[in-house]
Design a protein around this motif. Structure first.
Motif, PDB file in Angstrom:
ATOM      1  N   GLY A   1       3.089   6.028  -2.662  1.00 26.78           N
ATOM      2  CA  GLY A   1       4.253   6.882  -2.917  1.00 26.78           C
ATOM      3  C   GLY A   1       4.509   7.146  -4.392  1.00 26.78           C
ATOM      4  O   GLY A   1       5.357   7.970  -4.743  1.00 26.78           O
ATOM      5  N   GLU A   2       3.789   6.474  -5.287  1.00 25.08           N
ATOM      6  CA  GLU A   2       4.016   6.666  -6.730  1.00 25.08           C
ATOM      7  C   GLU A   2       3.559   8.057  -7.168  1.00 25.08           C
ATOM      8  O   GLU A   2       2.486   8.526  -6.771  1.00 25.08           O
ATOM      9  CB  GLU A   2       3.253   5.600  -7.526  1.00 25.08           C
ATOM     10  CG  GLU A   2       3.935   4.261  -7.589  1.00 25.08           C
ATOM     11  CD  GLU A   2       5.260   4.306  -8.343  1.00 25.08           C
ATOM     12  OE1 GLU A   2       5.240   4.680  -9.528  1.00 25.08           O
ATOM     13  OE2 GLU A   2       6.305   3.958  -7.758  1.00 25.08           O
ATOM     14  N   VAL A   3       4.378   8.677  -8.007  1.00 27.44           N
ATOM     15  CA  VAL A   3       4.085  10.050  -8.437  1.00 27.44           C
ATOM     16  C   VAL A   3       3.702  10.046  -9.917  1.00 27.44           C
ATOM     17  O   VAL A   3       4.279   9.308 -10.712  1.00 27.44           O
ATOM     18  CB  VAL A   3       5.325  10.942  -8.215  1.00 27.44           C
ATOM     19  CG1 VAL A   3       5.097  12.350  -8.761  1.00 27.44           C
ATOM     20  CG2 VAL A   3       5.655  10.995  -6.730  1.00 27.44           C
ATOM     21  N   ASN A   4       2.684  10.844 -10.254  1.00 27.34           N
ATOM     22  CA  ASN A   4       2.291  10.970 -11.659  1.00 27.34           C
ATOM     23  C   ASN A   4       3.414  11.663 -12.419  1.00 27.34           C
ATOM     24  O   ASN A   4       3.773  12.804 -12.103  1.00 27.34           O
ATOM     25  CB  ASN A   4       0.997  11.790 -11.754  1.00 27.34           C
ATOM     26  CG  ASN A   4       0.410  11.772 -13.150  1.00 27.34           C
ATOM     27  OD1 ASN A   4       1.138  11.915 -14.133  1.00 27.34           O
ATOM     28  ND2 ASN A   4      -0.881  11.570 -13.239  1.00 27.34           N
TER      29      ASN A   4
ATOM     30  N   PRO B   1       0.232  12.539  -6.363  1.00 29.14           N
ATOM     31  CA  PRO B   1       0.117  11.080  -6.305  1.00 29.14           C
ATOM     32  C   PRO B   1      -0.476  10.494  -7.593  1.00 29.14           C
ATOM     33  O   PRO B   1      -1.406  11.066  -8.151  1.00 29.14           O
ATOM     34  CB  PRO B   1      -0.829  10.826  -5.128  1.00 29.14           C
ATOM     35  CG  PRO B   1      -0.997  12.124  -4.446  1.00 29.14           C
ATOM     36  CD  PRO B   1      -0.609  13.203  -5.393  1.00 29.14           C
ATOM     37  N   LEU B   2       0.098   9.383  -8.030  1.00 29.34           N
ATOM     38  CA  LEU B   2      -0.431   8.721  -9.229  1.00 29.34           C
ATOM     39  C   LEU B   2      -1.830   8.173  -8.946  1.00 29.34           C
ATOM     40  O   LEU B   2      -2.737   8.263  -9.759  1.00 29.34           O
ATOM     41  CB  LEU B   2       0.509   7.576  -9.632  1.00 29.34           C
ATOM     42  CG  LEU B   2       0.063   6.730 -10.820  1.00 29.34           C
ATOM     43  CD1 LEU B   2       0.066   7.552 -12.101  1.00 29.34           C
ATOM     44  CD2 LEU B   2       0.968   5.524 -10.987  1.00 29.34           C
TER      45      LEU B   2
ATOM     46  N   LYS C   1       0.831  -1.202   0.000  1.00 28.46           N
ATOM     47  CA  LYS C   1       0.000   0.000   0.000  1.00 28.46           C
ATOM     48  C   LYS C   1       0.874   1.263   0.000  1.00 28.46           C
ATOM     49  O   LYS C   1       0.620   2.195  -0.761  1.00 28.46           O
ATOM     50  CB  LYS C   1      -0.912  -0.034   1.217  1.00 28.46           C
ATOM     51  CG  LYS C   1      -2.005   1.003   1.179  1.00 28.46           C
ATOM     52  CD  LYS C   1      -2.867   0.898   2.415  1.00 28.46           C
ATOM     53  CE  LYS C   1      -3.488   2.248   2.713  1.00 28.46           C
ATOM     54  NZ  LYS C   1      -4.197   2.264   3.968  1.00 28.46           N
ATOM     55  N   ASN C   2       1.911   1.260   0.855  1.00 25.62           N
ATOM     56  CA  ASN C   2       2.772   2.443   0.926  1.00 25.62           C
ATOM     57  C   ASN C   2       3.516   2.676  -0.379  1.00 25.62           C
ATOM     58  O   ASN C   2       3.730   3.813  -0.793  1.00 25.62           O
ATOM     59  CB  ASN C   2       3.771   2.301   2.083  1.00 25.62           C
ATOM     60  CG  ASN C   2       3.073   2.453   3.415  1.00 25.62           C
ATOM     61  OD1 ASN C   2       1.930   2.916   3.463  1.00 25.62           O
ATOM     62  ND2 ASN C   2       3.722   2.050   4.481  1.00 25.62           N
TER      63      ASN C   2
END
Lengths: 699, 45
Positions: free
Chosen positions: A630-633, A639-640, A625-626
């Motif tokens: 933490g994924e960035v667009n 956040p993505l 989940k973390n």
């Protein structure tokens, strides 16, 4: 000297047949065995009048003349062998007033053997209690018989039954169903081959594997050699016969029997009145659903967090404990996170099946089926369609196989085509992870937003199935008509053992079935994400170091940049970038695109895939989940997995047909590739368009 | 296991096993579980 006739008492198990036998024979009875087998034979003498005595045989209970046990064989052997000394002059079929429909199947079969048959409807004292009324003259006329309403408990109606037995010669021996209706051509051939035999008797001889005694063995062998149909075709015709009989019975009972639950006085009926009420019934069902989804979230939060962090720690431990190298990375970054992506959902899946098992065990699910039948009919489905649609919440495959009991081809086909819309257990992991990322944890009137979203997705799935059925009903030009009669079981406290076994078996089959696929796909994905062609991949360290030379990055930041660069230029990265233009308008990046493509085989692979992709090259001990949070667009920043892209993904999975096993089963059930191809194209296109529209609207 | 060659071999073997499983699951015809005849809509039960 008084004359003696033979009476056979036949009926379904638990209809009070033995009580009728006791009431007729009193103390004049004896118990033995049928020759050669250990099936109990009860016989006795009943005095009817001064000149007439009856030899009564209490035959073993059977549901039909399609024998599947020794007990049932005894009944058929006696009824087909006129040379048997016990061959009945008259048959009394004992039935239970509460289950008349099921009981009449056996009655119509015996009637078609053209033996005088009396219908004794037992437990008549419960009719008022149950709100049941019978139009006896109508039933007698259409079933071509005489009926005795009896109650062995209250000792009523036995004299009426005796009077009917005395006058058995006046009874019609006309059959209920003409055997030739089963298959005209086949029965015409049979009639020509054996002109002096009763067609239905021939049919039973051909289809039943029973012993007919020495006397007419030769004749029977000749019939057995009459082979114009395969065993499979004969079974199909037997099914057709049962359907025809139930259609006949439904037609007769539609007028001959009235069940007014408002008049019933027992607790079960009182409960039924509330639970199947046209307003409260739906309201209660809706409340039960709310409680279930809220409980799934509340109860499983702690075990899920425990599993998630355990897998993260295990992955880290593997990396540190084993010698560094490709295989260690495969274990730590591919296999363990991939498996964690499925094991994490065990608590929620187990709780869902726990609630479904309790609802089924308690008898409530049958009331839901009855309740939903009223809605289903408006959309071109039969009440029987609700069973596949509800069992589709576990898995579409057994649900589609469960459509086999829908008589009408059109209704069956529609049910097969729309069942994959219902939210199966494989969608659950996708929903749960995305909801936890994009829906806030707050609550409204004690109901969590996340639980409400999950329930809404289930309702969207069910609503899409029903709406698609409505459209298909308008589009498909197939004429058909069926009846739906559901037998309501009694309410009972669910047995712990049954519920526990159901939960265990369903959870195990989900984890083991999905686990093997996810494990295999995780391995393949890890290899595709860890290797790549060309200079960009092989010289990643050099390229990244040169690129960020001026930025003075520390070792950890630099290794993250290198891992990210390698992933982008790996085999999977190249494939992901190739499909990116198609999925970018939906708010997804290439990694989500890879997860969607890999989950075309099976939806549950989605989370495992992302877990594997995000783990490759990562040195941190992080939960799935973390990592996703933490994924960035890469284009818009932020956040993505935000509200717009999350809702878009949820809707994509709500509509998309991503299960190869389901497509294979649809092909097998419809005997054509046309229907699964249609499902795949329409559902995927619908999923894409809905996801696109939602993202563009919400972003 | 510290030998990079052995680690690579293990990865290749694991990959072959995984691909073999996926191919047999989705692309090879399934074996019928029993000879029991279920009529035209043979369910293989």
């Amino acid at each position: 000297m008084s004359k003696q006739i033979n009476i056979a008492l036949i009926g379904n198990p638990n209809t009070g047949k033995t009580s009728v036998f006791n009431a007729l024979t009193g103390l004049n009875q004896q118990v033995g065995n049928y020759p050669g087998i250990t099936v109990e034979k009860k016989e006795g003498i009943c005095k009817l009048d001064r000149n007439l005595k009856a030899h009564v045989i209490d035959l073993p209970g059977t549901y039909s003349l399609n024998a599947s046990s020794l007990d049932e064989n005894v009944v058929i052997e006696l009824l087909l062998n006129r040379n048997d000394k016990d061959f009945p002059d008259v048959v009394v079929v004992v039935s239970d007033v509460e289950n008349l429909k099921r009981n009449l199947l056996l009655f119509t079969q015996i009637k078609d053997l053209e033996i005088p048959t009396i219908l004794a409807i037992n437990m008549a004292d419960r009719m008022d209690y149950k709100g049941i009324s019978l139009d006896i003259p109508y039933l007698e006329e259409h079933l071509k018989t005489k009926i005795a309403l009896i109650s062995t408990r209250k000792k009523t109606g036995i004299e009426d039954l005796k009077a009917l037995i005395e006058n058995y010669k006046e009874m019609s021996s006309e059959p209920c169903l003409k055997a030739s209706e089963i298959d005209n051509d086949y029965f015409n051939k049979l009639r020509k081959a054996f002109p002096n035999q009763l067609l239905y008797k021939l049919w039973l001889v051909i289809t039943q594997d029973v012993n007919f005694g020495k006397t007419n063995r030769k004749e029977i062998n000749a019939i057995n050699s009459f082979k114009t149909k395969t065993k499979g075709d004969l079974k199909r015709l037997q099914q057709k016969e049962t359907i025809k009989r139930y259609q006949f019975i439904n037609n007769v009972l539609k007028i001959g029997q009235t069940i007014d639950v408002n008049q019933a006085k027992d607790l079960r009926s009182k409960l039924d009145r509330i639970l199947t009420h046209k307003i409260y019934g739906y309201l209660i069902f809706f409340l039960i659903l709310l409680v279930i989804f809220q409980a799934i979230y509340d109860w499983s939060a702690i075990p899920m967090e425990f599993i998630d962090s355990t897998f993260a720690q295990f992955s880290e431990w593997t990396k540190n404990a084993l010698p560094a190298g490709d295989f260690t990375s495969l274990l730590a970054e591919g296999i363990i996170p991939g498996l964690g992506g499925i094991v994490i959902f065990i608590p929620q899946i187990a709780f869902l099946f726990l609630f479904i098992a309790i609802l089924e065990e308690s008898g409530y699910m049958s009331r839901v089926v009855f309740l939903m039948d009223k809605i289903m009919r408006r959309f071109g489905l039969s009440g029987k369609s609700i069973v596949p649609l509800i069992s589709g919440t576990a898995c579409a495959i057994p649900a589609i196989m469960a459509t086999r009991n829908i008589e009408s081809w059109k209704e069956r086909l529609i049910t097969i085509l729309v069942t994959p819309f219902t939210t199966c257990a494989a969608r659950l992991p996708v929903y749960l992870i995305i909801i936890s990322l994009v829906i806030p944890e707050g609550s409204f009137l004690g109901l969590g937003y996340q639980a409400l979203t999950l329930m809404l997705l289930y309702l969207i799935g069910f609503g899409s199935a029903v709406f698609s059925a409505y459209l298909l009903n308008k589009v498909l030009k197939i004429q058909s008509k069926t009846f739906f009669v559901v037998e309501m079981p009694n309410y009972k406290l669910p047995l712990f053992k049954n519920v526990a076994l159901t939960v265990l078996e369903k959870t195990k089959s989900f984890v083991v079935g999905a686990g093997k696929i996810i494990l295999a796909i995780s391995i393949v994905l890890w290899v595709l994400a860890s290797y790549g062609p060309g200079e960009n991949f092989n010289n990643a360290e050099k390229i990244v170091s040169q690129k960020f030379q001026k930025d003075n990055l520390n070792e950890s930041e630099l290794s993250k940049k290198i891992a990210s660069h390698k992933l982008e230029h790996s085999f999977i990265g190249i494939a992901g970038h190739a499909i990116e233009p198609a999925i970018r308008p939906l708010g997804y990046d290439w990694k989500i695109g890879i997860a969607i493509v890999s989950s075309f085989a099976a939806r549950e692979v989605f989370v495992g895939t992302l877990a594997t992709i995000y783990s490759v090259g990562s040195d941190d001990e992080e939960t799935i989940k973390n990592r996703m949070a933490g994924e960035v667009n890469p284009i818009l920043g932020g956040p993505l997995f935000n509200f717009a892209s999350g809702i878009s993904l949820l809707l994509f999975y709500a509509f998309a047909m991503q299960c190869m096993s389901t497509l294979a089963i649809v092909k097998r059930e419809t005997n054509s590739w046309k229907w699964p191809a249609y499902q795949l194209v329409v559902m995927t296109a619908l999923a894409y368009l809905v996801a696109l529209a939602s993202y563009q609207f919400l972003k | 296991m510290e030998n990079p060659f052995i680690q690579k071999v293990l990865v290749v073997v694991t990959l072959i096993l995984a691909l073999g499983y996926l191919v047999s699951k989705y692309f090879l015809p399934k074996k019928k579980k029993s000879d029991k005849d279920c009529g035209n809509g043979n369910c293989g039960c």
